[in-house]
Design an enzyme around this catalytic site. Structure first.
Site, PDB file in Angstrom:
ATOM      1  CB  SER A  12      24.894  11.974  -1.064  1.00  0.00           C
ATOM      2  OG  SER A  12      23.816  11.343  -0.409  1.00  0.00           O
ATOM      3  CG  HIS A  69      25.744  15.030  -3.717  1.00  0.00           C
ATOM      4  ND1 HIS A  69      26.439  15.741  -2.769  1.00  0.00           N
ATOM      5  CD2 HIS A  69      24.582  14.673  -3.135  1.00  0.00           C
ATOM      6  CE1 HIS A  69      25.741  15.792  -1.645  1.00  0.00           C
ATOM      7  NE2 HIS A  69      24.612  15.146  -1.842  1.00  0.00           N
ATOM      8  CE  LYS A  86      22.979  18.267  -2.423  1.00  0.00           C
ATOM      9  NZ  LYS A  86      22.697  18.401  -0.981  1.00  0.00           N
TER      10      LYS A  86
END
Ligand SMILES: Cc1ncc(COP(=O)(O)O)c(C=O)c1O
Length: 413
Positions: free
Chosen positions: A200, A234, A263
Site C-alpha cells: 500500500s 488493495h 476499500k
C-alpha cells in the site's frame, strides 16, 4: 501517587511522538460529502477533493449500497446481537460469504469484522495450531515478505514463534524466497509463505505467478507442502479488468486469500476465501471470529451490494474508468516532470518528494487549495525518500486530476 507516575510516562511518550511530527491522532474530521462539481468531502463548510481514499471505485456513495444498508437494518436490526456461533449469524452474513466465495472462485468464504482481524486469525491458526489438544502440529515455518502489512506482522507475532520458525525474504525478490525455502527443507513439517498482493505504500504488486512457481517447486520437499497466503486488500475491487486484483493481473493463485470490504467494495469488514475444509478449520480456531461480533447486518448488506456492483457491467466500467484516470494522472505528471517513487499501474501513485519538511509543506499547501493527500514519512519509507501517496479514484474527473497536478507542480517548484 504511583498512578500519577505512570500518567506522566504516558504524557511524555505522547510528547515524544509529537516532536517527531509523526503523530496520527490530529485527524481531519469530515462533516459530510457533496457530489458537486465532482465528489468532495466537506470540512468546515469547504469542499475537498480526496486523493487519499481507498474507495477506489466510489462505491461508498453508491445508491444501491446505501439502500441495501437501510433494508437490512429494517429486516435484522442495527447490530448483530451476538457473535456468530451464539445468535449473531444472520442470513445476510451467509449470503455475503456465498457471494465472496463465488466472486473469487473458491469453495467457501468467512467474514471477519475487519481484514486486520482476519489476518490475525489466519496466521495464528496456521502457524500455531489451536491448542495443546490440536491435531495440527506446530512445526511450521513462516516465510514473509520484508514489507508486509502490519496486520500480517502482528498475526505472526501472535503465534509467538521462535526465530528459527520465522523467516523474511527481501521485498518482491523471488530469488531470495527460493533461497529461504531451500534452507528450510528437511527442518519443518510445512512452510507458509505470506505476502501482500498490492503493497500500500508504493502500489507495487507481488508477482503471484512467479511466486507460485517458486513455491510449487518446493511443495514435495515438505511433508505438509508449502502454502501461499495472500492479503489482497488493495488489489481486489481496485485492479484487474474484473476486479479480482493481483491474482487476475499476475496470474497466480493463493491457497488462502484475504480481502477487505472496506476499500474498493465501499463497505466495511474483512474476509477469507479458501477450500471448504480450511474455512471449517478457521471457524473452529479463529478467536477474532468466535469471540468477537461480525459486522452489522447493514454493513454486510452494503458489502454484498458492493460485490454485486463490482461483478456487473457497471463494475467493469468503473474499473476501466479507474485505469483511464490512472493513465491520465501518469501522463500529466510525466509532462510536468513530477517524479514517482515506483512505477505503478495501480490507483496508488507514489510521488517522490524527498525531504520530510517539504513533504509536509506540500501536503499542507494542497490542503489549503482544497485537495487532500497523505504524506508518507520515515520509518515507513527510507529517510530522504518521503513521498506523497496519491490515490486515484474512478470518480475523479480529468479536470480534478489536472487541477491537482497544476497546484502540485507550483508547490514543489
Ligand atoms: C494490506 C492490508 N491488509 C489489511 C488491512 C486492514 O484492512 P481492514 O481495514 O479491513 O482491517 C489493510 C488496510 O490498511 C491493508 O492495507
Amino acid at each position: 501517587m504511583s498512578k500519577n507516575t505512570f500518567i506522566k510516562l504516558l504524557s511524555d511518550e505522547v510528547s515524544r511522538i509529537d516532536k517527531t511530527q509523526t503523530s496520527k491522532r490530529h485527524e481531519r474530521v469530515i462533516d459530510g460529502f457533496t457530489n458537486h462539481p465532482s465528489p468532495r468531502a466537506i470540512m468546515k463548510g469547504r469542499g475537498y477533493i480526496l486523493f487519499n481514499s481507498n474507495d477506489y471505485l466510489g462505491l461508498r456513495h453508491h445508491p444501491r449500497l446505501k439502500q441495501a444498508e437501510h433494508d437490512a437494518s429494517e429486516r435484522f436490526g442495527a447490530g448483530p446481537g451476538a457473535v456468530r456461533f451464539i445468535s449473531g449469524s444472520l442470513k445476510v452474513h451467509q449470503d455475503l460469504e456465498r457471494a465472496l466465495a463465488r466472486f473469487h472462485g473458491r469453495e467457501a468464504a468467512m467474514l471477519f469484522s475487519s481484514a486486520f482481524a482476519a489476518n490475525l486469525a489466519v496466521l495464528f491458526s496456521f502457524l500455531k495450531g489451536q491448542s495443546k489438544d490440536s491435531l495440527v502440529a506446530d512445526n511450521t515455518v513462516v516465510v514473509s515478505d520484508a514489507l508486509n502489512h502490519r496486520s500480517i506482522i502482528d498475526g505472526i507475532r501472535l503465534a509467538n514463534l521462535d526465530a528459527e520458525h520465522k523467516r523474511i525474504f527481501n521485498h518482491l525478490d523471488m530469488k531470495a524466497l527460493d533461497a529461504v525455502l531451500a534452507s528450510c527443507v528437511g527442518k519443518y513439517e510445512r512452510a507458509v509463505v505470506v505476502t501482500d498482493g498490492v503493497f500500500s505504500m508504493l502500489g507495487e504488486m507481488q508477482n503471484l505467478h512467479a511466486m507460485r512457481s517458486v513455491i510449487d517447486a518446493y511443495d514435495d520437499s515438505f511433508p505438509h507442502g508449502v502454502w501461499l497466503i495472500v492479503d489482497d486488500c488493495h488489489g481486489v475491487a481496485a485492479c484487474g479488468a474484473t476486479g479480482r486484483g493481483t491474482e487476475e493481473l499476475t496470474g497466480g493463485r493463493a491457497d488462502i486469500l484475504i480481502g477487505t470490504l472496506g476499500k474498493g467494495f465501499g463497505a466495511d469488514g474483512g474476509y477469507v476465501v479458501a477450500d471448504a475444509v480450511i474455512i471449517d478449520y478457521l471457524r473452529e480456531s479463529s478467536a477474532t471470529y468466535i469471540y468477537s461480533n461480525p459486522v452489522s447486518p447493514a454493513t454486510a448488506a452494503a458489502g454484498l451490494a458492493g460485490v454485486q456492483v463490482v461483478d456487473s457491467d457497471q463494475g467493469q466500467a468503473l474499473l476501466a474508468q479507474s485505469q483511464s484516470n490512472i493513465a491520465c494522472f501518469k501522463e500529466e505528471a510525466a509532462s510536468r516532470s513530477i517524479p514517482f517513487v515506483a512505477d505503478s499501474n495501480h490507483p496508488i501513485q507514489p510521488v517522490l518528494i524527498g525531504d520530510p519538511q517539504i513533504a509536509r509543506t506540500v501536503t499542507q499547501g494542497l490542503f489549503e487549495a482544497g485537495i487532500m493527500v497523505t504524506s508518507i514519512n520515515y520509518p515507513v519509507v527510507p529517510r530522504g525518500k518521503d513521498e506523497i501517496r496519491v490515490q486515484i479514484s474512478a470518480t475523479h474527473t480529468h479536470e480534478d486530476i489536472t487541477s491537482f497536478l497544476s497546484i502540485l507542480t507550483r508547490l514543489i517548484a
